[in-house]
Design a protein around this motif. Structure first.
Motif, PDB file in Angstrom:
ATOM      1  N   VAL A 159      -8.428  12.995  -3.355  1.00 55.75           N
ATOM      2  CA  VAL A 159      -7.496  12.990  -4.484  1.00 55.75           C
ATOM      3  C   VAL A 159      -7.690  14.237  -5.336  1.00 55.75           C
ATOM      4  O   VAL A 159      -6.722  14.897  -5.733  1.00 55.75           O
ATOM      5  N   ALA A 160      -8.945  14.583  -5.619  1.00 50.27           N
ATOM      6  CA  ALA A 160      -9.228  15.763  -6.439  1.00 50.27           C
ATOM      7  C   ALA A 160      -8.712  17.032  -5.770  1.00 50.27           C
ATOM      8  O   ALA A 160      -8.129  17.908  -6.428  1.00 50.27           O
ATOM      9  N   ALA A 161      -8.907  17.142  -4.452  1.00 53.77           N
ATOM     10  CA  ALA A 161      -8.429  18.328  -3.729  1.00 53.77           C
ATOM     11  C   ALA A 161      -6.909  18.393  -3.755  1.00 53.77           C
ATOM     12  O   ALA A 161      -6.320  19.484  -3.869  1.00 53.77           O
ATOM     13  N   GLY A 162      -6.245  17.245  -3.647  1.00 58.38           N
ATOM     14  CA  GLY A 162      -4.784  17.224  -3.683  1.00 58.38           C
ATOM     15  C   GLY A 162      -4.251  17.656  -5.035  1.00 58.38           C
ATOM     16  O   GLY A 162      -3.260  18.396  -5.119  1.00 58.38           O
ATOM     17  N   ILE A 163      -4.887  17.198  -6.112  1.00 56.29           N
ATOM     18  CA  ILE A 163      -4.472  17.615  -7.451  1.00 56.29           C
ATOM     19  C   ILE A 163      -4.663  19.117  -7.619  1.00 56.29           C
ATOM     20  O   ILE A 163      -3.777  19.820  -8.123  1.00 56.29           O
ATOM     21  N   ARG A 164      -5.824  19.627  -7.192  1.00 56.56           N
ATOM     22  CA  ARG A 164      -6.102  21.055  -7.313  1.00 56.56           C
ATOM     23  C   ARG A 164      -5.107  21.879  -6.495  1.00 56.56           C
ATOM     24  O   ARG A 164      -4.596  22.904  -6.979  1.00 56.56           O
ATOM     25  N   ARG A 165      -4.804  21.438  -5.284  1.00 51.23           N
ATOM     26  CA  ARG A 165      -3.855  22.179  -4.437  1.00 51.23           C
ATOM     27  C   ARG A 165      -2.476  22.234  -5.083  1.00 51.23           C
ATOM     28  O   ARG A 165      -1.834  23.298  -5.120  1.00 51.23           O
ATOM     29  N   ARG A 166      -2.017  21.119  -5.620  1.00 50.47           N
ATOM     30  CA  ARG A 166      -0.675  21.096  -6.231  1.00 50.47           C
ATOM     31  C   ARG A 166      -0.629  21.960  -7.490  1.00 50.47           C
ATOM     32  O   ARG A 166       0.380  22.622  -7.755  1.00 50.47           O
ATOM     33  N   ARG A 167      -1.705  21.950  -8.250  1.00 51.82           N
ATOM     34  CA  ARG A 167      -1.737  22.817  -9.424  1.00 51.82           C
ATOM     35  C   ARG A 167      -1.696  24.290  -9.021  1.00 51.82           C
ATOM     36  O   ARG A 167      -0.986  25.099  -9.636  1.00 51.82           O
ATOM     37  N   GLN A 206     -10.209   5.453  -0.819  1.00 52.42           N
ATOM     38  CA  GLN A 206      -9.936   4.850   0.485  1.00 52.42           C
ATOM     39  C   GLN A 206      -8.467   5.003   0.869  1.00 52.42           C
ATOM     40  O   GLN A 206      -8.147   5.236   2.040  1.00 52.42           O
ATOM     41  N   LEU A 207      -7.581   4.879  -0.119  1.00 58.38           N
ATOM     42  CA  LEU A 207      -6.151   5.017   0.154  1.00 58.38           C
ATOM     43  C   LEU A 207      -5.828   6.403   0.711  1.00 58.38           C
ATOM     44  O   LEU A 207      -4.941   6.551   1.551  1.00 58.38           O
ATOM     45  N   PHE A 208      -6.544   7.411   0.241  1.00 61.23           N
ATOM     46  CA  PHE A 208      -6.242   8.793   0.626  1.00 61.23           C
ATOM     47  C   PHE A 208      -7.119   9.287   1.773  1.00 61.23           C
ATOM     48  O   PHE A 208      -6.979  10.434   2.200  1.00 61.23           O
ATOM     49  N   ARG A 209      -7.989   8.434   2.280  1.00 61.06           N
ATOM     50  CA  ARG A 209      -8.925   8.871   3.309  1.00 61.06           C
ATOM     51  C   ARG A 209      -8.197   9.366   4.554  1.00 61.06           C
ATOM     52  O   ARG A 209      -8.578  10.375   5.163  1.00 61.06           O
ATOM     53  N   ASP A 210      -7.136   8.662   4.968  1.00 68.34           N
ATOM     54  CA  ASP A 210      -6.426   9.025   6.196  1.00 68.34           C
ATOM     55  C   ASP A 210      -5.589  10.287   6.042  1.00 68.34           C
ATOM     56  O   ASP A 210      -5.061  10.796   7.033  1.00 68.34           O
ATOM     57  N   ARG A 211      -5.450  10.804   4.847  1.00 70.63           N
ATOM     58  CA  ARG A 211      -4.628  11.989   4.620  1.00 70.63           C
ATOM     59  C   ARG A 211      -5.399  13.286   4.820  1.00 70.63           C
ATOM     60  O   ARG A 211      -4.819  14.374   4.766  1.00 70.63           O
ATOM     61  N   GLY A 212      -6.708  13.163   5.037  1.00 72.99           N
ATOM     62  CA  GLY A 212      -7.509  14.351   5.275  1.00 72.99           C
ATOM     63  C   GLY A 212      -7.710  15.219   4.053  1.00 72.99           C
ATOM     64  O   GLY A 212      -8.071  16.392   4.173  1.00 72.99           O
ATOM     65  N   GLU A 213      -7.486  14.664   2.860  1.00 73.90           N
ATOM     66  CA  GLU A 213      -7.626  15.418   1.625  1.00 73.90           C
ATOM     67  C   GLU A 213      -7.998  14.442   0.516  1.00 73.90           C
ATOM     68  O   GLU A 213      -7.359  13.406   0.351  1.00 73.90           O
ATOM     69  N   THR A 260       0.825  -1.203   0.000  1.00 72.09           N
ATOM     70  CA  THR A 260       0.000   0.000   0.000  1.00 72.09           C
ATOM     71  C   THR A 260       0.861   1.255   0.000  1.00 72.09           C
ATOM     72  O   THR A 260       0.608   2.203  -0.763  1.00 72.09           O
ATOM     73  N   ARG A 261       1.891   1.280   0.860  1.00 75.25           N
ATOM     74  CA  ARG A 261       2.750   2.473   0.914  1.00 75.25           C
ATOM     75  C   ARG A 261       3.494   2.674  -0.398  1.00 75.25           C
ATOM     76  O   ARG A 261       3.673   3.812  -0.854  1.00 75.25           O
ATOM     77  N   ALA A 262       3.959   1.593  -1.005  1.00 77.06           N
ATOM     78  CA  ALA A 262       4.641   1.710  -2.292  1.00 77.06           C
ATOM     79  C   ALA A 262       3.676   2.196  -3.373  1.00 77.06           C
ATOM     80  O   ALA A 262       4.043   3.020  -4.228  1.00 77.06           O
ATOM     81  N   LEU A 263       2.434   1.712  -3.356  1.00 76.69           N
ATOM     82  CA  LEU A 263       1.434   2.166  -4.316  1.00 76.69           C
ATOM     83  C   LEU A 263       1.146   3.648  -4.152  1.00 76.69           C
ATOM     84  O   LEU A 263       1.046   4.395  -5.139  1.00 76.69           O
ATOM     85  N   LEU A 264       1.036   4.106  -2.913  1.00 73.88           N
ATOM     86  CA  LEU A 264       0.801   5.526  -2.663  1.00 73.88           C
ATOM     87  C   LEU A 264       1.933   6.380  -3.215  1.00 73.88           C
ATOM     88  O   LEU A 264       1.698   7.454  -3.781  1.00 73.88           O
TER      89      LEU A 264
END
Length: 347
Positions: free
Chosen positions: A263-271, A254-261, A216-220
């Motif tokens: 996937v879409a929000a993370g992409i938008r933030r990085r952009r 589900q993979l990103f649930r524990d990150r508090g953000e 899981t960590r490697a996939l992330l």
């Protein structure tokens, strides 16, 4: 650690001691004894260690006697970023390589050569080799030792797939990990071991031997790298990310649930962060705001402007004017070298 403070005639011995202390004891010789140069930096990652080295050409030999004298019982993975290196161990030979990685076992004798680039003597220093080494206990390797032995002294490509992700991660550790706190360093060490395990498992076709947590960590990490390299693609969506990695959208979320953000929000933030950085760069002042936005995946100018204002409390144009003005003001107010060294007064 730098050889700068060591007399030239003692630098090779100094570096031999550094290698013995931070990696393993070896016998080192060099054709550049009179002008040998070396620098080293070492960082503890809590159960792993990342080391960076810069040095003149050399030959290194670790004998059975060295092993008996000191053996940390580790695997060590070397990435050569400048120059070239070859390594022989366990009846395997890597041949000269650069940009790739090689694995060795500290419990076995080995021999290696490191040489600078052929055209690296332009500055008259004889050229230097730069390498990053990741060290971790053999007991932490999720793969069986008999399997790993097959990879000792074999080149692991650092230009594609998991090898590229691992090589990039090692470079990032060497460049930025020193700025992290103890808890962050421990997490970085865990991810490093997982990436090494995933990379080696891929080389061996033994992914089933990795723990679910390690997979899981490697996939992330693979997902993080993929997103980073594709931020400028307007088609980069959570669905595209999931499809690229062969998982369902639900699994990705589900993979990103524990990150508090999300996937879409993370992409938008990085952009947005990429746009913000470019807009603050005086060197990009001739690039229109809409072109900067498009470069980072925003195809609708009005949507970009609204999203930017929501994130930073100002419009992209207003932010650029203020950031560039402040940057130029700082540049103008910097004391020039003549003023500080020669006592000249500013006009």
């Amino acid at each position: 650690m730098s050889a700068a403070a060591v007399p030239a005639s003692e630098r090779l011995d100094w570096f031999t001691d550094v290698i013995a202390q931070e990696l393993v004891p070896t016998a080192i010789r060099s054709e550049r004894v009179r002008d040998f140069w070396a620098e080293a930096s070492v960082l503890d990652l809590g159960g792993a260690q990342v080391s960076s080295f810069e040095f003149s050409s050399l030959h290194s030999l670790r004998t059975a006697a060295h092993v008996r004298r000191s053996d940390p019982e580790q695997y060590q993975l070397g990435l050569v970023t400048t120059g070239a290196m070859s390594l022989a161990q366990n009846r395997n030979e890597s041949g000269l390589f650069t940009g790739d990685m090689v694995l060795w076992d500290t419990s076995l004798p080995m021999e290696s050569d490191a040489v600078p680039d052929a055209d690296a003597d332009a500055d008259g220093d004889g050229g230097r080799v730069r390498a990053i080494v990741l060290s971790f206990p053999r007991a932490a390797m999720p793969l069986r030792g008999a399997r790993v032995e097959r990879l000792l002294a074999h080149r692991i490509p650092g230009g594609h797939g998991m090898g590229a992700i691992l090589a990039q991660y090692m470079r990032s550790l060497a460049a930025h990990a020193a700025d992290c706190g103890p808890a962050e360093l421990n997490r970085l060490g865990t991810v490093a071991r997982d990436l090494v395990g995933a990379c080696l498992a891929g080389q061996l076709g033994a992914q089933e031997e990795l723990s679910p947590e390690a997979r899981t960590r490697a996939l992330l990490e693979r997902i993080e790298v993929f997103v980073h390299h594709n931020l400028g693609d307007p088609e980069l969506t959570p669905s595209a990310v999931a499809a690229r990695h062969g998982i369902s959208l639900r699994h990705l979320q589900q993979l990103f649930r524990d990150r508090g953000e999300t996937v879409a929000a993370g992409i938008r933030r990085r952009r947005l962060e990429g746009c913000r950085s470019d807009l603050a760069d005086p060197g990009l002042l001739t690039s229109p705001v809409h072109a900067v936005a498009r470069r980072w995946g925003f195809t609708n100018a009005s949507v970009f402007s609204r999203t930017f204002r929501e994130a930073y409390g100002t419009s992209p144009t207003e932010f650029r004017h203020r950031a560039v003005r402040d940057a130029l003001a700082r540049k103008i107010n910097e004391p020039c070298a003549q003023c500080t060294s020669g006592g000249l007064a500013r006009p």
